[in-house]
Design a protein around this motif. Sequence first.
Motif: not given
Length: 197
Positions: A172-197
């Motif tokens: 059970k997580r708050s909407a804020l915690a879920t949003n932060i999790h997804r922002i971190r996941a997207m940042a990690q995905w950009k590093v993994v795929t080499g698309t980070a700015a």
Amino acid sequence: MLLERGIVVSYETIRRWGRKFGAAYTKRLRRKKPSGKAVWHLDEVVISIGGRKHWLWRAVDQDGYVLDEIVQTRRDTKAAKRLLIRLMKKQGLSPKRIVTDKLRSYGAARRDVMPAVEHRSHKGLNNRAENSHVPLRKRERMMRGFRSVGCLQRFISVFSAVRNLFVPPHQKRSALATNIHRIRAMAQWKVVTGTAA
């Protein structure tokens, strides 16, 4: 954006990209550290490939993260043993408890591979693993099935790793915690795929 570059994105294109880049991305993704207090939920589901039945055996932890998946032609003790041995090698330790459905092969395999681990066998307790099949079934329908066992094994290894990254744990997580999790996941995905700015 891709269409402007002359790239038509179809399911076949995605299949090819997954085959070309999937393994490299999966290796770079950060994996969840194993815990000795973990609870593994094990389940199997039938998948038809070329008119023949195959079984996708899956292990999920208590947070809903897919730990391992293996496609086999059998649904017996030998296949369950293969999954447990592979899991122990991958995780490096055994869990506190295993939760399965009523298939007797799990009990026999557990007695041979990890006799000290507690085993609970009940249809209602294994919903975590049952629910983990739903996203795969949706993809299977969209992709109009799988062409071969190798194709399915490659797809699920990539699909589960990427899904584990983006889907927050089943707590059970708050909407804020879920949003932060997804922002971190997207940042990690950009590093993994080499698309980070």
